[in-house]
Design a protein around this motif. Structure first.
Motif, PDB file in Angstrom:
ATOM      1  N   ILE A  31       2.163  15.589  -1.005  1.00 35.38           N
ATOM      2  CA  ILE A  31       3.497  16.077  -0.635  1.00 35.38           C
ATOM      3  C   ILE A  31       3.836  15.683   0.796  1.00 35.38           C
ATOM      4  O   ILE A  31       4.961  15.268   1.107  1.00 35.38           O
ATOM      5  CB  ILE A  31       3.569  17.598  -0.825  1.00 35.38           C
ATOM      6  N   PHE A  32       2.845  15.781   1.685  1.00 34.82           N
ATOM      7  CA  PHE A  32       3.078  15.414   3.081  1.00 34.82           C
ATOM      8  C   PHE A  32       3.398  13.934   3.209  1.00 34.82           C
ATOM      9  O   PHE A  32       4.331  13.531   3.913  1.00 34.82           O
ATOM     10  CB  PHE A  32       1.844  15.768   3.914  1.00 34.82           C
ATOM     11  N   LEU A  33       2.641  13.094   2.514  1.00 36.79           N
ATOM     12  CA  LEU A  33       2.889  11.654   2.569  1.00 36.79           C
ATOM     13  C   LEU A  33       4.234  11.298   1.941  1.00 36.79           C
ATOM     14  O   LEU A  33       4.947  10.409   2.435  1.00 36.79           O
ATOM     15  CB  LEU A  33       1.762  10.902   1.874  1.00 36.79           C
ATOM     16  N   ALA A  34       4.595  11.995   0.853  1.00 33.81           N
ATOM     17  CA  ALA A  34       5.893  11.743   0.242  1.00 33.81           C
ATOM     18  C   ALA A  34       7.037  12.133   1.165  1.00 33.81           C
ATOM     19  O   ALA A  34       8.060  11.458   1.230  1.00 33.81           O
ATOM     20  CB  ALA A  34       5.992  12.500  -1.084  1.00 33.81           C
ATOM     21  N   GLY A  35       6.869  13.246   1.884  1.00 32.79           N
ATOM     22  CA  GLY A  35       7.889  13.657   2.845  1.00 32.79           C
ATOM     23  C   GLY A  35       8.049  12.668   3.981  1.00 32.79           C
ATOM     24  O   GLY A  35       9.170  12.376   4.430  1.00 32.79           O
ATOM     25  N   ARG A  36       6.937  12.121   4.461  1.00 34.52           N
ATOM     26  CA  ARG A  36       7.040  11.111   5.525  1.00 34.52           C
ATOM     27  C   ARG A  36       7.676   9.824   5.016  1.00 34.52           C
ATOM     28  O   ARG A  36       8.376   9.139   5.761  1.00 34.52           O
ATOM     29  CB  ARG A  36       5.641  10.797   6.075  1.00 34.52           C
TER      30      ARG A  36
ATOM     31  N   LEU B  84       0.802  -1.230   0.000  1.00 40.36           N
ATOM     32  CA  LEU B  84       0.000   0.000   0.000  1.00 40.36           C
ATOM     33  C   LEU B  84       0.839   1.285   0.000  1.00 40.36           C
ATOM     34  O   LEU B  84       0.481   2.245  -0.693  1.00 40.36           O
ATOM     35  CB  LEU B  84      -0.960  -0.002   1.185  1.00 40.36           C
ATOM     36  N   PRO B  85       1.936   1.385   0.777  1.00 40.33           N
ATOM     37  CA  PRO B  85       2.740   2.614   0.682  1.00 40.33           C
ATOM     38  C   PRO B  85       3.267   2.892  -0.724  1.00 40.33           C
ATOM     39  O   PRO B  85       3.399   4.045  -1.123  1.00 40.33           O
ATOM     40  CB  PRO B  85       3.892   2.356   1.670  1.00 40.33           C
ATOM     41  N   THR B  86       3.559   1.844  -1.486  1.00 38.41           N
ATOM     42  CA  THR B  86       4.020   2.024  -2.867  1.00 38.41           C
ATOM     43  C   THR B  86       2.880   2.469  -3.776  1.00 38.41           C
ATOM     44  O   THR B  86       3.074   3.283  -4.689  1.00 38.41           O
ATOM     45  CB  THR B  86       4.632   0.727  -3.394  1.00 38.41           C
ATOM     46  N   LEU B  87       1.688   1.950  -3.525  1.00 42.94           N
ATOM     47  CA  LEU B  87       0.542   2.263  -4.378  1.00 42.94           C
ATOM     48  C   LEU B  87      -0.149   3.567  -4.007  1.00 42.94           C
ATOM     49  O   LEU B  87      -0.965   4.067  -4.785  1.00 42.94           O
ATOM     50  CB  LEU B  87      -0.490   1.127  -4.302  1.00 42.94           C
ATOM     51  N   LEU B  88       0.153   4.110  -2.828  1.00 41.80           N
ATOM     52  CA  LEU B  88      -0.617   5.255  -2.328  1.00 41.80           C
ATOM     53  C   LEU B  88      -0.576   6.471  -3.246  1.00 41.80           C
ATOM     54  O   LEU B  88      -1.620   7.088  -3.510  1.00 41.80           O
ATOM     55  CB  LEU B  88      -0.135   5.618  -0.924  1.00 41.80           C
ATOM     56  N   PRO B  89       0.585   6.891  -3.784  1.00 44.28           N
ATOM     57  CA  PRO B  89       0.565   8.059  -4.692  1.00 44.28           C
ATOM     58  C   PRO B  89      -0.305   7.834  -5.924  1.00 44.28           C
ATOM     59  O   PRO B  89      -1.063   8.721  -6.333  1.00 44.28           O
ATOM     60  CB  PRO B  89       2.042   8.231  -5.070  1.00 44.28           C
TER      61      PRO B  89
END
Length: 296
Positions: free
Chosen positions: A288-293, A210-215
């Motif tokens: 952007i926030f999720l990418a930064g985390r 899921l973290p890979t698919l989230l964007p």
């Protein structure tokens, strides 16, 4: 013999030569930057910027009071609330549904998979009016699906539920097609490594996949939301178009135009643009926030 000593020569480093940089564009082997840039600006101006400028200027013909009066009418407020509320809800429902369909199409081999994959694009291929007529035929009170729902007291067509069904139908392909390329490129060795380290199936999906698919998932949901907000053809047939109940904002704009109230129609359109732009800003900020985390 007389000993002679010679001083070693001093080797001084040459001054560093900085590469010359152009002021506006990085060096490229392909020529024609200014021609391409000019074509892009002319195209964007004719197709996007000038129409948006006209839309932003036209409502003020009736003055600030007229714009406020138009946008605060109960009928307009109800239409905007219905359009944006159901569009957001349909996009959120399409997120798990599109993820499930994309996962099934990519990860499993079964008879008819190519046919199912082609059917995903059906909302793209169908004219919106044809889609609206088909959905109305299915979900009308005397239709095959609408009659079944009526037996348990659920009204589908000519209600907000019918609008919701139409918006899910036209937004689903955006989520599926956004997720499929990412799933195809996802390295299964990472999942196998997580399994080797003792991760359960739920942990592999929740913390690896899921973290890979989230964007891509957020992008698909955004596209589905943007399409649903401005949808007209597939909704007006199944909505019933009752003022204050099942009347969408695009239909209200058409009604204003038929009444020659061009400034009022432009005011509603401008409000839709601003609300949609604000929603897109929030979604991009979330990405952007999720990418930064994720980089931490």
């Amino acid at each position: 013999m007389e000993e002679r000593f010679y001083a070693a020569p001093v080797i001084r480093p040459l001054p560093a030569v900085r590469p010359r940089r152009t002021r506006f564009v990085e060096p490229s082997i392909l020529p024609g930057f200014w021609l391409s840039f000019g074509f892009v600006m002319v195209y964007l101006s004719l197709i996007v910027l000038i129409p948006l400028a006209a839309l932003a200027l036209r409502p003020w013909e009736i003055g600030l009071d007229g714009v406020i009066k138009t946008l605060t009418e109960p009928r307009v407020v109800a239409a905007l609330r219905l359009s944006f509320g159901l569009s957001a809800l349909a996009a959120l429902v399409n997120a798990p549904l599109g993820l499930l369909i994309a996962w099934t199409l990519v990860r499993y081999e079964f008879p008819g998979r190519r046919i199912l994959d082609a059917l995903v694009d059906l909302p793209f291929a169908l004219p919106t009016a044809v889609a609206g007529i088909a959905l109305t035929t299915l979900y009308a009170p005397n239709g095959p699906l609408g009659a079944l729902a009526a037996q348990v007291g659920i009204k589908t067509a000519y209600s907000p539920l019918g609008i919701f069904i139409a918006l899910v139908f036209i937004g689903l392909p955006f989520v599926v097609r956004s997720l499929q390329p990412v799933l195809q490129d996802l390295d299964r060795e990472v999942e196998e490594a997580a399994q080797t380290l003792g991760a359960t199936s739920f942990q592999r999906v929740a913390f690896v996949v899921l973290p890979t698919l989230l964007p891509a998932l957020i992008s698909g949901v955004t596209l589905a939301f943007a399409r649903a907000v401005g949808e007209y053809g597939s909704v007006i047939f199944i909505a019933g178009n009752m003022p204050l109940k099942t009347e969408i904002a695009p239909l209200l704009i058409v009604i204003k135009l038929e009444q020659y109230d061009y400034a009022g129609a432009a005011a509603i359109g401008l409000a839709m643009v601003l609300i949609a732009f604000g929603a897109l800003v929030v979604i991009n900020a979330t990405q952007i926030f999720l990418a930064g985390r994720g980089r931490r």
